[in-house]
Design a protein around this motif. Sequence first.
Motif, mmCIF file in Angstrom:
data_model
loop_
_atom_site.group_PDB
_atom_site.id
_atom_site.type_symbol
_atom_site.label_atom_id
_atom_site.label_comp_id
_atom_site.label_asym_id
_atom_site.label_seq_id
_atom_site.Cartn_x
_atom_site.Cartn_y
_atom_site.Cartn_z
ATOM 1 N N VAL A 21 32.425 61.853 42.029
ATOM 2 C CA VAL A 21 31.600 61.010 41.160
ATOM 3 C C VAL A 21 30.841 61.918 40.199
ATOM 4 N N LEU A 22 30.915 61.626 38.912
ATOM 5 C CA LEU A 22 30.176 62.411 37.921
ATOM 6 C C LEU A 22 29.178 61.508 37.206
ATOM 7 N N VAL A 23 27.946 62.014 37.049
ATOM 8 C CA VAL A 23 26.912 61.295 36.289
ATOM 9 C C VAL A 23 26.402 62.240 35.192
ATOM 10 N N PRO A 24 25.616 61.710 34.217
ATOM 11 C CA PRO A 24 25.251 62.531 33.053
ATOM 12 C C PRO A 24 24.616 63.880 33.386
ATOM 13 N N SER A 25 23.981 64.023 34.543
ATOM 14 C CA SER A 25 23.344 65.311 34.857
ATOM 15 C C SER A 25 24.341 66.354 35.393
ATOM 16 N N ASP A 26 25.568 65.952 35.659
ATOM 17 C CA ASP A 26 26.550 66.908 36.193
ATOM 18 C C ASP A 26 27.130 67.780 35.083
ATOM 19 N N PRO A 44 29.336 57.095 29.544
ATOM 20 C CA PRO A 44 29.361 56.167 30.678
ATOM 21 C C PRO A 44 28.254 56.484 31.679
ATOM 22 N N ALA A 45 27.866 55.469 32.471
ATOM 23 C CA ALA A 45 26.851 55.694 33.511
ATOM 24 C C ALA A 45 27.451 56.531 34.635
ATOM 25 N N VAL A 46 28.724 56.317 34.903
ATOM 26 C CA VAL A 46 29.350 57.019 36.032
ATOM 27 C C VAL A 46 30.861 57.151 35.792
ATOM 28 N N ILE A 47 31.381 58.324 36.159
ATOM 29 C CA ILE A 47 32.826 58.566 36.068
ATOM 30 C C ILE A 47 33.334 58.787 37.489
ATOM 31 N N VAL A 48 34.309 57.980 37.893
ATOM 32 C CA VAL A 48 34.879 58.136 39.237
ATOM 33 C C VAL A 48 36.246 58.806 39.092
#
Length: 454
Positions: A21-26, A44-48
């Motif tokens: 799971v990737l979010v903007p802070s990653d 996006p809010a989240v990338i799976v």
Amino acid sequence: MEKVLSDKNLEDLRRSLAGTVLVPSDPEYDTARRGFNALVDRRPAVIVQCVRTDDIAVAFDFARAHQLEVAVRGGGHNPAGHCVCDDGLVIDLSRMRKVEVDPESRIARSGGGATWLDFDSATQAFGLVTPGGVVVSTGVAGLSLGGGIGHLTAQYGLTCDNIIGAELVTPQGDVIHTSTDQNADLLWGLRGGGGNFGVVTRLEFRLHPLKQVVGGRLVYKGSGVREALLRYRDVVTRSPRDLSCQVALAIDESLTPILEIVQCYTGTKSDPEELRTLRSAPGLIEDSVKIHTFLDQQRVIDSTYGANRHYWKGHFVREIPDELLDELLKRIVELGRPPGGMMIESLHGASKDANVPPSAVGFRQAAFNVSVMAVWQNPALDAEQIAWARESTAAIEPWSFNGGGYVNYMQADEPIERVRAAFGTDTFSRLQRLKQKYDPHNLLRRNQNIPPLQ
Ligand SMILES: Cc1cc2nc3c(=O)[nH]c(=O)nc-3n(C[C@H](O)[C@H](O)[C@H](O)COP(=O)(O)OP(=O)(O)OC[C@H]3O[C@@H](n4cnc5c(N)ncnc54)[C@H](O)[C@@H]3O)c2cc1C
């Protein structure tokens, strides 16, 4: 508006998945959200990043629970930027790229995120091919689901004509298999109807033996370009089944027209007449046509990923009379600056065979696909470049085959009428019924959308 997901929500998602799971802070987030077209810049809010079929159902559940829009990412090449959405959830298949080849039955099974480089490398190890895309970083599934035109279209048909089965996860989380004798209506829809019905985790393709081709590029400049274009048109109009051929029309800094003919001959003649005709046209400045492997042919065309802004629009046409050809030559100079240009793909040969498998493809009987492709870097040129592409496409419209463009090359601003026209009214209605069956709430709508029948 940015969607806020709590740490607990994200931790639950991470625990339910085998993937990432990737979010903007990653740190990997920015690379993962970038697509081919720099004109599209979404967060996006989240990338799976899925690694197995179950991950996709988990991602759909999470999106539904948090009312997130869904985008599906394969190779990231769609010029509309459909692989990414603002504030939503991206189902990223770029880690599901395994390609298995059964050389005995001549079948390849391709993971939902495989690229043509993955696919061609695996199949060429056995001297086998399926007709795919001409830029190897493009996604196999994304391209195939929209039709698929490339270096072997005349020989073996559209890419989707070679799909013989698939596994797909619907937005409800059901895993569906399709083949000619199982859910055959879905197989029909996957052959051309795009990513509307679910996330494809595996596509099965029929393979053909092929190791070497006579291929490469012929480049013409200046006053010879018109004659070379005429010869190209006349050569492919005779429908040579062992020669696939496409052209790109461009200009250099001095606004002089340049024509590239990229050809792929798979016949047995050492000096085919068609090639002699093209080679002897005036204005030839580069001739790299030679015998090489199919993998080398797949390296003839490349396109920088994520660096340029793109706006593509076009028409399938019934024919290219001299009048249209002159219109294209006039419009290319009006572009006013390189890069960018126009591409003409011929649809002669196997894609028109009477026994092609049933498919949703609406352009099969067109003669050519003519695409206007604005390409630039400076955002200050957005309006100028987009206007050139739109106006040039409008100039082609009188020769349009069906009023619709190629779904694989469409931008996101195309009205539904153009998408309907691309398939034809009856096929579009049938696709809408299929959509109603597999995605009744239109969760998969970031695509060349086929809304469910109400
Ligand atoms: C440089 C370049 C070269 C190209 N060359 C060709 C060519 O030679 N021939 C041709 O026909 N087209 C070509 N195309 C067009 C290309 O086929 C389409 O844009 C296609 O959608 C790209 O697929 P992708 O997976 O790379 O893109 P993405 O942007 O990742 O995906 C596009 C859409 O395809 C769908 N999709 C992708 N994977 C899946 C999946 N596993 N399951 C369900 N839906 C999925 C989704 O709706 C997704 O939004 C080219 C495009 C570019 C930019």
